[in-house]
Design a protein around this motif. Structure first.
Motif, PDB file in Angstrom:
ATOM      1  N   ARG A  51       0.832  -1.197   0.000  1.00  6.79           N
ATOM      2  CA  ARG A  51       0.000   0.000   0.000  1.00  6.79           C
ATOM      3  C   ARG A  51       0.871   1.254   0.000  1.00  6.79           C
ATOM      4  NH1 ARG A  51      -2.864  -3.326  -1.193  1.00  6.79           N
ATOM      5  NH2 ARG A  51      -4.830  -4.032  -0.299  1.00  6.79           N
ATOM      6  N   GLY A  53       1.651   4.818   1.578  1.00  2.91           N
ATOM      7  CA  GLY A  53       1.451   5.542   2.823  1.00  2.91           C
ATOM      8  C   GLY A  53       2.071   6.931   2.734  1.00  2.91           C
ATOM      9  N   LEU A 197      -1.213   4.937   6.727  1.00  2.73           N
ATOM     10  CA  LEU A 197      -1.860   4.362   5.555  1.00  2.73           C
ATOM     11  C   LEU A 197      -3.206   3.817   5.961  1.00  2.73           C
ATOM     12  CD1 LEU A 197      -0.506   0.831   4.736  1.00  2.73           C
ATOM     13  CD2 LEU A 197       0.358   2.093   6.676  1.00  2.73           C
ATOM     14  N   TRP A 259       5.299  10.584   0.080  1.00  2.00           N
ATOM     15  CA  TRP A 259       4.605   9.317  -0.128  1.00  2.00           C
ATOM     16  C   TRP A 259       5.622   8.184  -0.166  1.00  2.00           C
ATOM     17  CZ3 TRP A 259      -0.526   9.275   0.298  1.00  2.00           C
ATOM     18  CH2 TRP A 259      -1.209  10.476   0.080  1.00  2.00           C
TER      19      TRP A 259
END
Length: 338
Positions: A51, A53, A197, A259
């Motif tokens: 993912r 985050g 996240l 990010w």
């Protein structure tokens, strides 16, 4: 143009795609293709959640005046580094100084009155109650004077630790009340940085606090981290749960707002079949249906879904090896349903 969907939207697209596989008719040439199967063996459950985050401050502190008044000067702004004991805001002192003069005058008068009351009491011309009343008024006047002097000394905001100003919340000349935030600041220590996240309900059920993760920074450098908090309540709009991860930076450059990619490896002792998504014959009551070939016969079997992604569905292993139909299951389903 690349389009990035939220996690919850992605799952809807997956299920729509799955439904399309079941509902739409196959091209005519598919009828002539032989049935294709894949033999699967049980293996330990292991998946990786990947993912995106965002680096953020874990703790942000609001700084305020300890008394009511008007803001005089501000010496810092958003994004500025400030250091321990720096004065970053002052309050207009005119009203406080006037209050100090009044309190001082009252204090002096009550001291004079107390001295006279003591003399009269010694001369036995007044009662003890008269003396006690003078003592009470003197104590009250002293307390009022000390409060005003305290307010004057505290009519500025000083920085409690080396930090960065996250936000300035007032303008010079504004009236503020005691405790009303004037600045928001965050410690510049690496330990105050976290990666935030969002995960789905199914995903947070598979993680736990202190679980180790891998983080890829903006410069592609990989570091480790540990999960420190898992949200107890989902966001009302997205339905996702926020997770905080403490990165092990050790001098690696990381800034709030950056990010990063977070990879969470999840393993269990449970044995599972990792079945290709293209073998899915349907989802009924939360179970995944597959056409299985066993001892020369085909049958539809339902399995509880442990996890699913774009390529595979993970289901509990209920024996040794199984043979699952990956092509032609639609024809077999029709035959088995008759």
């Amino acid at each position: 143009m690349n389009i990035h969907y939220p996690v919850c939207t992605w799952f809807r697209l997956v299920f729509i795609s799955i439904s399309s596989l079941v509902i739409l008719s196959q091209p005519s040439y598919a009828d002539s293709l032989p049935v294709q199967t894949i033999r699967l063996k049980p293996e330990p459950f292991y998946i990786e959640l990947s993912r995106t985050g965002r680096i953020d401050y874990r703790y942000i502190t609001n700084l305020s005046f300890k008394t009511n008044g008007f803001v005089d000067q501000l010496f810092a702004d958003a994004g500025q580094r400030v250091y321990l004991d720096d004065s970053i805001a002052t309050m207009e002192l005119t009203d406080l100084k006037a209050g100090q003069d009044t309190a001082l005058a009252r204090y002096n008068k009550t001291q004079q009155d107390l001295g006279r009351a003591k003399k009269l009491y010694r001369d036995k011309t007044v009662s003890k109650d008269f003396l006690e009343q003078a003592e009470i008024e003197a104590v009250q006047a002293q307390s009022d004077l000390e409060k005003v002097e305290y307010d004057i000394n505290k009519a500025q905001i000083t920085v409690p630790f080396d930090s960065i100003v996250v936000e300035r919340l007032v303008q010079p000349g504004e009236q503020v009340s005691a405790g009303s935030p004037v600045f928001s600041v965050a410690s510049i220590k690496e330990s105050n940085l976290v990666v935030r996240l969002n995960l789905t309900q199914q995903e947070i059920d598979k993680i736990e606090r202190l679980m180790k993760v891998s983080i890829t920074l903006a410069n592609q450098h990989q570091i480790s981290g540990r999960i420190i908090t898992i949200g107890a309540v989902a966001d009302a709009e997205t339905g996702l749960y926020e997770v905080e991860i403490a990165p092990e930076l050790h001098g690696n450059q990381a800034f709030p707002g950056q990010w990063v990619k977070v990879t969470i490896g999840i393993s269990r002792s449970q044995q599972v079949y990792q079945i290709p998504m293209l073998a899915l014959a349907g989802i009924v009551n939360g179970n995944a249906n597959f056409v299985v070939h066993d001892q020369g016969k085909y049958s539809i079997q339902a399995f509880p879904i442990l996890h699913m992604d774009q390529q595979f569905i993970y289901v509990p292993a209920e024996g040794s090896r199984i043979k699952v139909v990956t092509r032609g299951w639609d024809r077999l389903v029709n035959q088995l349903s008759q």
